[in-house]
Design an enzyme around this catalytic site. Structure first.
Site, PDB file in Angstrom:
ATOM      1  N   ASN A   1      52.979  30.008  82.412  1.00 56.77           N
ATOM      2  CA  ASN A   1      54.230  30.271  80.896  1.00 56.77           C
ATOM      3  C   ASN A   1      54.556  28.349  81.432  1.00 56.77           C
ATOM      4  O   ASN A   1      54.339  27.772  80.367  1.00 56.77           O
ATOM      5  CB  ASN A   1      54.964  31.119  81.224  1.00 56.77           C
ATOM      6  CG  ASN A   1      56.435  30.960  82.172  1.00 56.77           C
ATOM      7  OD1 ASN A   1      55.810  30.757  83.070  1.00 56.77           O
ATOM      8  ND2 ASN A   1      57.294  30.021  82.388  1.00 56.77           N
TER       9      ASN A   1
ATOM     10  N   THR B   1      61.110  40.822  79.725  1.00 53.55           N
ATOM     11  CA  THR B   1      61.637  40.851  81.318  1.00 53.55           C
ATOM     12  C   THR B   1      61.720  42.502  81.497  1.00 53.55           C
ATOM     13  O   THR B   1      62.209  42.690  82.630  1.00 53.55           O
ATOM     14  CB  THR B   1      62.928  40.130  80.489  1.00 53.55           C
ATOM     15  OG1 THR B   1      63.066  38.937  80.197  1.00 53.55           O
ATOM     16  CG2 THR B   1      64.260  39.897  81.693  1.00 53.55           C
TER      17      THR B   1
ATOM     18  N   HIS C   1      56.117  39.265  71.487  1.00 49.91           N
ATOM     19  CA  HIS C   1      56.535  38.084  71.067  1.00 49.91           C
ATOM     20  C   HIS C   1      55.303  36.682  71.159  1.00 49.91           C
ATOM     21  O   HIS C   1      55.369  36.112  70.622  1.00 49.91           O
ATOM     22  CB  HIS C   1      57.427  37.951  71.055  1.00 49.91           C
ATOM     23  CG  HIS C   1      58.776  37.187  72.111  1.00 49.91           C
ATOM     24  ND1 HIS C   1      58.649  36.449  71.917  1.00 49.91           N
ATOM     25  CD2 HIS C   1      58.918  37.601  73.298  1.00 49.91           C
ATOM     26  CE1 HIS C   1      58.972  35.961  73.579  1.00 49.91           C
ATOM     27  NE2 HIS C   1      59.582  36.727  74.078  1.00 49.91           N
TER      28      HIS C   1
ATOM     29  N   CYS D   1      62.659  26.585  81.528  1.00 49.93           N
ATOM     30  CA  CYS D   1      62.850  27.527  79.996  1.00 49.93           C
ATOM     31  C   CYS D   1      63.845  27.917  78.916  1.00 49.93           C
ATOM     32  O   CYS D   1      63.810  27.760  77.689  1.00 49.93           O
ATOM     33  CB  CYS D   1      61.885  27.936  79.665  1.00 49.93           C
ATOM     34  SG  CYS D   1      62.037  29.752  81.166  1.00 49.93           S
TER      35      CYS D   1
ATOM     36  N   THR E   1      66.096  55.860  72.121  1.00 45.02           N
ATOM     37  CA  THR E   1      64.757  56.483  70.568  1.00 45.02           C
ATOM     38  C   THR E   1      64.167  54.364  70.401  1.00 45.02           C
ATOM     39  O   THR E   1      65.259  54.042  71.207  1.00 45.02           O
ATOM     40  CB  THR E   1      65.919  56.484  69.835  1.00 45.02           C
ATOM     41  OG1 THR E   1      66.829  57.875  69.898  1.00 45.02           O
ATOM     42  CG2 THR E   1      65.808  56.382  68.006  1.00 45.02           C
TER      43      THR E   1
HETATM   44  N1  PLP Z   1      57.097  36.763  82.332  1.00 43.76           N
HETATM   45  C1  PLP Z   1      56.379  35.769  81.491  1.00 43.76           C
HETATM   46  C2  PLP Z   1      55.519  34.665  82.266  1.00 43.76           C
HETATM   47  C3  PLP Z   1      56.871  34.592  80.327  1.00 43.76           C
HETATM   48  O1  PLP Z   1      56.773  33.536  79.782  1.00 43.76           O
HETATM   49  C4  PLP Z   1      58.117  35.287  79.734  1.00 43.76           C
HETATM   50  C5  PLP Z   1      58.534  34.178  78.699  1.00 43.76           C
HETATM   51  O2  PLP Z   1      58.544  33.722  78.382  1.00 43.76           O
HETATM   52  C6  PLP Z   1      58.522  36.422  79.768  1.00 43.76           C
HETATM   53  C7  PLP Z   1      57.765  37.589  80.369  1.00 43.76           C
HETATM   54  C8  PLP Z   1      59.386  37.368  79.262  1.00 43.76           C
HETATM   55  O3  PLP Z   1      59.245  37.958  78.210  1.00 43.76           O
HETATM   56  P1  PLP Z   1      60.234  38.415  76.787  1.00 43.76           P
HETATM   57  O4  PLP Z   1      60.927  37.170  76.203  1.00 43.76           O
HETATM   58  O5  PLP Z   1      59.824  39.537  76.506  1.00 43.76           O
HETATM   59  O6  PLP Z   1      61.952  38.940  78.391  1.00 43.76           O
END
Ligand code: PLP
Length: 397
Positions: A149, A71, A199, A325, A235
């Site tokens: 996603n 994000t 992750h 989601c 940091t």
């Molecule tokens: N972009 C996409 C396509 C995702 O599927 C996700 C997480 O679901 C993210 C961004 C956000 O990543 P994070 O969970 O590391 O903030």
């Protein structure tokens, strides 16, 4: 025993990544900016991690800026590009981007940006000519995700990148779902900015990165001590970055064989489900999709897939609805499926099943053994054809 089939939401940490992180949680605790030995050890570990993450996408290590999430990487790309050039304020995005992109664009609109969203074709894939039509002389940046996603479809990022490069427009792609699953090479494609998240590829949570092509100027979001070439002060999360590096190296090494294995499991699961329940259909393009990703429409009504998800959960199987989601928006139809032309009612009746490294044939067997039984309670609703359903988003199988 949990059968975890929700790898698009998050993946379990690989034991090899956990082992690599372990010393940096207590023994090797130095600050990478410190000049003494403890600091230098931490710096070396961060440098190694940067090299591994760079190699995953074909970048040079200095082009990788570590962040605290996918994000944040998306925010840095978009807000950073906006602030670095306030003269060109038009942004183009696909209508099926993750909220990390769409909400950031809304924020930029409030600050004076203009945004054009491009709708995908019914198979969930953007037509390059639709993106081209959206471009303007003042377009600053185009953002199109590498893989979606919700539905798992792959976008024509190489072609869209070329289009942008020819017009000196920045091209950003959110590769959070795609990295480690499909080949990515930022040298061979005209990608200027690319977001990653640890992750989603069996690394730790709360660790991400933005690839910033050498020569591309963006402004920082976080100001302070000047870490990450001044683009992300703070940091460093040394243990997290080490885990990200280890996970990236593993994903890179195993990718071709692992992708073939996941495609086989995915296709077996799909064949099993559709032969048991003829009402079930795959959403999105049948093969231009992530190897382990299925999004199914069940011909259900609002709330039914949540009941199904909970029925599966009771039987020890974790999947996701194809709707928003976050749990707080679980009953809203997915903006992705609606953009693909699905009736909102049908869009609510969809299920996302995503396989990962630790899934085996035994997991597919368990799912197939349990699924028809879990659906049985919902059957009267699910088997009723929906008069309003345009079924536009359905793939041919
Ligand atoms: N972009 C996409 C396509 C995702 O599927 C996700 C997480 O679901 C993210 C961004 C956000 O990543 P994070 O969970 O590391 O903030």
């Amino acid at each position: 025993m949990l059968t975890y089939l929700d790898n698009a939401a998050t993946t379990p940490l690989d034991p090899a990544a956990a082992d690599a992180m372990q010393p940096f949680l207590h023994l090797t605790f130095g600050n990478p900016s410190s000049l003494h030995r403890a600091g230098r050890e931490a710096r070396a570990a961060v440098d190694d991690a940067r090299a591994c993450v760079a190699a995953l996408v074909g970048a040079e290590p200095p082009e990788i800026v570590f962040t605290a999430s996918g994000t944040e990487a998306d925010n840095l790309a978009l807000v950073g590009a906006f602030e670095a050039d306030l003269h060109r304020r038009h942004f183009v995005a696909s209508a099926i981007e993750h909220p990390a992109v769409l909400e950031t664009l809304k924020h930029l609109e409030r600050r004076g940006a203009a945004v054009t969203l491009v709708t995908p074709r019914p198979d969930g894939i953007l037509a390059v000519e639709d993106v081209e039509r959206a471009l303007r002389p003042d377009t600053r940046l185009v953002t199109v995700m590498t893989a979606n996603n919700v539905v798992g479809t792959l976008q024509p990022v190489a072609e869209i990148g070329r289009l942008c490069r020819d017009r000196s427009i920045l091209f950003h792609t959110d590769a959070v779902q795609a990295a480690g699953k499909v080949p990515i090479d930022v040298r061979a494609t005209a990608i200027d900015l690319l977001s990653l998240s640890a992750h989603k590829l069996h690394g730790p949570k709360g660790v991400g990165a933005l690839f910033v092509r050498a020569g591309v100027k963006i402004a920082p979001l976080v100001h302070g001590g000047g870490q990450e070439r001044g683009l992300r002060s703070a940091t460093e999360n040394v243990a997290g970055l080490v885990g990200f590096g280890a996970a990236a190296a593993l994903a890179d090494a195993e990718r071709p064989a692992e992708a073939a294995r996941l495609v086989r499991l995915r296709d077996r699961l799909l064949a099993g489900v559709t032969s048991a329940l003829p009402n079930v259909r795959l959403l999105g393009h049948p093969f231009r999709r992530l190897p382990g990703h299925l999004c199914l429409t069940l011909g259900g009504q609002e709330g039914e897939t949540i009941k199904l998800l909970l029925a599966l959960d009771e039987r020890g199987i974790a999947v996701s609805t194809g709707s928003a989601c976050s749990a707080s928006h679980a009953s809203e139809p997915s903006h992705v499926l609606v953009a693909m032309g699905l009736d909102p009612i049908r869009a609510r009746g969809s299920l996302r099943i995503t396989l990962g490294r630790f899934n085996t044939d035994a997991d597919v067997d368990r799912f197939l053994a349990v699924f028809p039984d879990a659906v049985a309670g919902l059957r009267p609703v699910m088997s009723r054809p929906l008069a309003t359903d345009r079924a536009q988003g359905e793939a041919s199988r």
